[in-house]
Design a protein around this motif. Structure first.
Motif, PDB file in Angstrom:
ATOM      1  N   GLY B  24      14.645   3.764   7.758  1.00  0.00           N
ATOM      2  CA  GLY B  24      15.092   2.886   6.475  1.00  0.00           C
ATOM      3  C   GLY B  24      16.203   2.225   7.090  1.00  0.00           C
ATOM      4  N   TRP B  99       3.743   5.105   9.415  1.00  0.00           N
ATOM      5  CA  TRP B  99       4.452   4.434   8.427  1.00  0.00           C
ATOM      6  C   TRP B  99       5.794   3.787   8.479  1.00  0.00           C
ATOM      7  CZ3 TRP B  99       3.411   2.122   4.438  1.00  0.00           C
ATOM      8  CH2 TRP B  99       4.296   1.839   3.505  1.00  0.00           C
ATOM      9  N   ARG B 103       6.215   0.133   7.602  1.00  0.00           N
ATOM     10  CA  ARG B 103       7.140  -0.548   6.499  1.00  0.00           C
ATOM     11  C   ARG B 103       8.000  -1.768   7.149  1.00  0.00           C
ATOM     12  NH1 ARG B 103      10.863   3.861   3.737  1.00  0.00           N
ATOM     13  NH2 ARG B 103      12.012   3.864   5.652  1.00  0.00           N
ATOM     14  N   ILE B 104       8.213  -1.790   8.349  1.00  0.00           N
ATOM     15  CA  ILE B 104       8.962  -2.713   8.720  1.00  0.00           C
ATOM     16  C   ILE B 104       8.196  -4.079   8.700  1.00  0.00           C
ATOM     17  CG2 ILE B 104       9.722  -3.833  11.016  1.00  0.00           C
ATOM     18  CD1 ILE B 104      11.425  -1.822  11.272  1.00  0.00           C
ATOM     19  N   GLU B 106       5.957  -4.901   6.164  1.00  0.00           N
ATOM     20  CA  GLU B 106       5.742  -5.179   5.033  1.00  0.00           C
ATOM     21  C   GLU B 106       7.043  -6.257   4.764  1.00  0.00           C
ATOM     22  OE1 GLU B 106       3.860  -4.037   2.677  1.00  0.00           O
ATOM     23  OE2 GLU B 106       2.591  -3.099   3.851  1.00  0.00           O
ATOM     24  N   THR B 107       8.191  -5.684   5.175  1.00  0.00           N
ATOM     25  CA  THR B 107       9.499  -6.712   5.168  1.00  0.00           C
ATOM     26  C   THR B 107       9.344  -7.939   5.881  1.00  0.00           C
ATOM     27  OG1 THR B 107      10.763  -4.560   4.966  1.00  0.00           O
ATOM     28  CG2 THR B 107      11.855  -6.650   5.476  1.00  0.00           C
ATOM     29  N   ARG B 163      -0.941   1.848   2.366  1.00  0.00           N
ATOM     30  CA  ARG B 163       0.063   1.627   1.079  1.00  0.00           C
ATOM     31  C   ARG B 163      -0.352   2.602   0.104  1.00  0.00           C
ATOM     32  NH1 ARG B 163       0.171  -4.192   1.296  1.00  0.00           N
ATOM     33  NH2 ARG B 163       1.778  -4.474  -0.075  1.00  0.00           N
ATOM     34  N   GLU B 166       1.084   6.113   1.183  1.00  0.00           N
ATOM     35  CA  GLU B 166       2.437   5.946   0.947  1.00  0.00           C
ATOM     36  C   GLU B 166       2.583   6.472  -0.588  1.00  0.00           C
ATOM     37  OE1 GLU B 166       6.340   4.489   0.053  1.00  0.00           O
ATOM     38  OE2 GLU B 166       4.720   4.140  -0.960  1.00  0.00           O
ATOM     39  N   GLU B 167       1.794   5.683  -1.520  1.00  0.00           N
ATOM     40  CA  GLU B 167       2.093   6.038  -2.823  1.00  0.00           C
ATOM     41  C   GLU B 167       1.843   7.397  -3.039  1.00  0.00           C
ATOM     42  OE1 GLU B 167       1.932   3.821  -5.699  1.00  0.00           O
ATOM     43  OE2 GLU B 167       2.017   1.898  -4.538  1.00  0.00           O
ATOM     44  N   ILE B 170       4.264   9.879  -0.006  1.00  0.00           N
ATOM     45  CA  ILE B 170       5.558   9.662  -0.303  1.00  0.00           C
ATOM     46  C   ILE B 170       6.059   9.539  -1.462  1.00  0.00           C
ATOM     47  CG2 ILE B 170       7.567   8.471   0.854  1.00  0.00           C
ATOM     48  CD1 ILE B 170       6.352   9.016   3.211  1.00  0.00           C
ATOM     49  N   GLY B 171       5.457   8.790  -2.232  1.00  0.00           N
ATOM     50  CA  GLY B 171       5.686   8.573  -3.852  1.00  0.00           C
ATOM     51  C   GLY B 171       5.696   9.522  -4.548  1.00  0.00           C
TER      52      GLY B 171
END
Lengths: 193, 193
Positions: B24, B99, B103-104, B106-107, B163, B166-167, B170-171
């Motif tokens: 993060g 992941w 994620r990096i 995605e940003t 994605r 992750e949902e 992680i989600g």
DNA sequence: AGCCTTACTTGACACAGTGTAAACCTCTCA
DNA sequence: TGAGAGGTTTACACTGTGTCAAGTAAGGCT
């Protein structure tokens, strides 16, 4: 004299306008301020920091689109199948406008625990809608045998998430109608077979 | 004397290590440099800018995990169904480590067209695998009537995307096994009914 | 031996963006 | 008249990116 609440809304509208236009460019406090016709510091009078502003902006956008009312309408569909169709149709219609905001959060929540919390809070509405639909399938005796209502809700939630919409519509160039019909069919099939 | 290629790899490993640890926290050029035991400027000798470093890091990570070989192995599955199962199993196993890198991006790809292009290029492998599986379903006469091979490939691709993983994982807190079994079932069902 | 090149270091700089602080303006309300 | 709300301007500290110029250490070449 412009009350405090008015200016606050004005800032949120300005931020929203920038997010919708500048598809991708980063949103700065200075940019929002000048878009709103204020000094940069005035923004800090209304929002503690950038994260707080963006969280407020997302909630403001939801409210402007009457998202809660739309979720409530889904609950009134004549059947679980119809509810899924309505949910997917809602995504197909709303996501083009909602996605830019969504995208900002994908970025932001990575390194801000408070934003992450606000985000999960905001998702509670759609999760609740999915749970209700799953329960309804069960009530109709149509829920797939291998799925618990919770698992079905999670699955429906992820299948109707903006992320999946983005993959298909933005990433693979699907039309809204193609997304709507295929994902509806997919989600109903996933929950009932 | 440490060849240029060695140092480059060393920087990529350092960056990768930081991404895996600091789930993060933002990755800075200075951070990568000191992790690699180099000066910040040395990093700029090997990579034009931050974006280039991160793109190289992602490709490096793919290579280290022998991603291409794993995709090739999927093509050798005995049936289309088995290939889907293998693809989902691959995601279930790899995504926890992959992941953070994902994620990096995605940003990053949001405001950098070059990164976006590199990203799409990198996805070509998984898309190709999905296309091959869709074609195989068709060859077996098992492809759902309402799906073209292309549509099936897109659908499979998005259902097996990081994605969606992750949902759910992680989600929604799904276990790797739960993800594997449900998504395999879901994807096979979506493509064959 | 002397020289050149490669790989890297040090230190400085310009620039953008965030967040804080202090002093000042101006309108309204009591 | 004067207090307070809602701003403004200016300035500052800090972090991070990317660039530049000068210096150094070590290996290879003649």
């Amino acid at each position: 004299m412009s009350s405090k609440a008015d200016t606050r809304d004005q800032i949120l509208e300005a931020a929203l306008a920038l997010v919708q236009e500048n598809r991708g460019t980063s949103l700065t406090m200075g940019g929002v301020a000048s878009q709103a016709g204020l000094s940069r510091q005035a923004v800090y009078l209304h929002f503690q920091d950038r994260a707080a502003l963006l969280v407020a902006m997302a909630l403001h956008a939801d409210e402007a689109r009457a998202l809660a009312a739309k979720f409530a309408a889904i609950a009134k569909a004549p059947s679980a199948r119809a509810a899924v169709a309505a949910l997917v149709a809602l995504r197909a219609g709303d996501n083009p406008a909602a996605w830019p905001v969504e995208r900002i959060f994908e970025t932001l929540r990575q390194d801000d625990a408070l934003v992450e919390a606000a985000w999960r809070d905001r998702l509670a509405g759609s999760l609740e809608a999915c749970r209700a639909i799953a329960q309804r399938f069960q009530g109709e005796g149509a829920l797939a045998r291998h799925l618990s209502p919770d698992a079905a809700a999670d699955l429906l939630w992820s299948l109707t998430s903006p992320r999946l919409w983005e993959e298909l519509v933005i990433g693979r160039g699907w039309s809204a109608e193609r997304y709507r019909s295929h994902v509806t069919y997919l989600a109903v099939g996933a929950l009932t077979h």
